[in-house]
Design an enzyme around this catalytic site. Structure first.
Site, PDB file in Angstrom:
ATOM      1  N   CYS A 147      19.319  56.905  34.509  1.00 15.38           N
ATOM      2  CA  CYS A 147      18.070  56.108  34.324  1.00 15.38           C
ATOM      3  C   CYS A 147      17.440  55.596  35.778  1.00 15.38           C
ATOM      4  O   CYS A 147      18.054  55.219  36.577  1.00 15.38           O
ATOM      5  CB  CYS A 147      18.518  54.795  33.399  1.00 15.38           C
ATOM      6  SG  CYS A 147      17.078  53.930  32.996  1.00 15.38           S
ATOM      7  N   ASP A 203      10.436  43.558  31.629  1.00 17.69           N
ATOM      8  CA  ASP A 203       9.116  44.390  31.378  1.00 17.69           C
ATOM      9  C   ASP A 203       7.951  43.616  31.935  1.00 17.69           C
ATOM     10  O   ASP A 203       7.094  44.228  32.451  1.00 17.69           O
ATOM     11  CB  ASP A 203       8.934  44.755  30.003  1.00 17.69           C
ATOM     12  CG  ASP A 203      10.081  45.439  29.414  1.00 17.69           C
ATOM     13  OD1 ASP A 203      11.189  44.861  29.170  1.00 17.69           O
ATOM     14  OD2 ASP A 203      10.052  46.723  29.176  1.00 17.69           O
ATOM     15  N   ARG A 220      16.863  58.117  25.753  1.00 19.16           N
ATOM     16  CA  ARG A 220      18.290  57.647  25.268  1.00 19.16           C
ATOM     17  C   ARG A 220      18.147  57.254  23.991  1.00 19.16           C
ATOM     18  O   ARG A 220      19.181  56.851  23.287  1.00 19.16           O
ATOM     19  CB  ARG A 220      18.536  56.378  25.975  1.00 19.16           C
ATOM     20  CG  ARG A 220      18.816  56.932  27.529  1.00 19.16           C
ATOM     21  CD  ARG A 220      18.803  55.588  28.511  1.00 19.16           C
ATOM     22  NE  ARG A 220      19.978  54.806  28.273  1.00 19.16           N
ATOM     23  CZ  ARG A 220      21.196  55.063  28.633  1.00 19.16           C
ATOM     24  NH1 ARG A 220      21.309  55.921  29.588  1.00 19.16           N
ATOM     25  NH2 ARG A 220      22.522  54.159  28.373  1.00 19.16           N
TER      26      ARG A 220
END
Length: 439
Positions: free
Chosen positions: A140, A329, A116
């Site tokens: 995604c 994350d 992206r």
């Protein structure tokens, strides 16, 4: 390259060959011990590379990790006429934008693939060439990341957005001007978009509800080196005064928080000891708190952080959030480590609704994980998703707090064992282990 030494004295050399086959063969069941040098943050490096388009002279970026995302951005820059060369120092790139030219949809699409990142080229290309092209970015794997935040911001600067079957064409027939922008969500990518566009727009831009991740602050530092005038105020407010000209920068990227946390969780999961050279305490405070609560031990040193267990692993409850919260994350490597904790842990994912797909691979490796992706909507833009880690001592299902609804993952404690002599293998496709990429 990094070296880890197992208890048996074997050396595990960590040096991925990204030009070779996309397969990694790993012999596990051993504590990991050694030193790793944490490279520059992907979420800064790729954006700083794009920022080089804004300068009139060559930029130099240091501590660049040689990963696929960097290769994608390098290819896109070269398609647009930027000359990218490697420096004498490992991990150094020189970026010369003097030959920048427009590119076609097909060229951009061919080099971008599923990335992206092309959307962040818009501001710099509008200033440089008066036009920017974005191919169809598609979906995604880790959740919905709409580009409307980006498009709304560009329109606020005076850009004209036209959609076609090929993608999106963005122009600025009357140039770009400062704007007052309030993001509905503190999106990292949208904040980067505003910064990269506002620094050369005429007038002052006020951005409210901005992302304030360390990588954003480092990007601001890069832009300031180039000649930008940017100030940050409390409550997520950033002011940018547009300037007529920017020059190249020389910058060493901030360390990658995702990589440091992954190594920390590897030490926790395997009962090993890993020194993450280059990691900084200030940018990992939230992670370090959770790491300690889970039974981890760490020693902050001048040149990095040493990670190991501090005893038996303990259950924790974690909720992901934008900075300064617990980074989305970080939950994936943490969940791996929590499979070794006695008790019930809960990881509540609020940023990306599909970011627990990696648990399928853990199930193949012997974990007992149940994903419940449907929960009530929170004030964040994604659905509530939770991970519950059990020690396997009780057959009853964990009772969740009411705010979590019915969305959770149950993970039963499975102790790590040495690999069997039968050579059994587990094969799995890749999953977005640290594919945070914010957009």
């Amino acid at each position: 390259m990094s070296t880890l030494v197992t208890d048996s004295g074997e050396h595990l050399i960590v040096k991925p060959d990204w030009e070779a086959a996309e397969t990694l063969a790993i012999r596990g069941g051993r504590p990991l011990r050694g030193t790793v040098e944490v490279k520059g943050a992907k979420n800064l490096v790729t954006k700083a590379m794009v920022a080089a388009l804004l300068g009139d002279t060559t930029s130099t970026l240091r501590d660049v990790p040689m990963i696929s995302d960097v290769k994608v951005v390098r290819s896109l820059l070269e398609v647009h006429g930027v000359t990218v060369t490697e420096g004498d120092e490992e991990g150094t790139l020189h970026l010369d934008p003097s030959g920048a030219v427009a590119a076609h949809f097909e060229e951009i699409d061919a080099h971008a693939g599923a990335s992206r990142i092309p959307i962040l080229f818009c501001g710099p290309l509008l200033h440089l060439l008066g036009e920017a092209l974005i191919p169809d970015l598609g979906g995604c794997r880790i959740g919905d990341r709409p580009i409307n935040f980006h498009m709304d911001a560009l329109r606020a600067f005076g850009a004209v957005v036209d959609k076609s079957y090929e993608g999106i064409r963005i122009t600025a027939p009357n140039g770009l001007h400062g704007a007052n922008i309030t993001l509905p969500y503190p999106s990292v990518g949208a904040t980067e978009q505003v910064l990269l566009t506002a620094v050369r727009a005429k007038g002052v831009t006020e951005l409210r509800n901005a992302a304030i991740e360390p990588e954003i602050m480092d990007l601001i530092a890069v832009l300031q080196k180039m000649g930008a005038i940017i100030s940050y105020e409390p409550n997520r407010v950033i002011f940018i005064e547009g300037v007529d000209r920017l020059v190249g920068y020389d910058h060493r990227a901030i360390f990658d928080r995702n990589e440091a946390a992954s190594w920390a969780c590897a030490a926790l999961a395997t009962d090993g000891e890993i020194f993450a050279k280059g990691a900084r305490q200030q940018d990992m405070l939230t992670f370090l708190n959770v790491f300690r609560k889970a039974g981890g031990w760490f020693d902050v040193r001048e040149d990095g952080i040493l990670f190991r267990r501090g005893g038996d692993l303990k259950p924790v409850m974690v909720e992901t959030d934008v900075h300064p919260g617990f980074m989305t994350d970080w939950q994936q490597p943490l969940i791996v480590a929590l499979t070794q904790a006695h008790g019930t842990s809960t990881v509540h994912e609020t940023v990306y609704e599909n970011r627990l797909g990696f648990t399928q691979a853990l199930n193949k490796m012997g974990a007992d994980i149940v994903v419940h992706p449907k929960g009530k909507n929170s004030q964040n833009r994604s659905s509530v998703v939770c991970a519950v880690v059990n020690d396997g001592c009780s057959a009853s299902r964990t009772v969740l707090p009411s705010w979590m609804s019915s969305a959770y993952v149950r993970i039963v404690f499975v102790p790590l064992t040495k690999p069997s002599s039968s050579g059994n293998r587990v094969e799995t496709t890749s999953w977005p282990f640290s594919e945070g990429g914010h957009a």
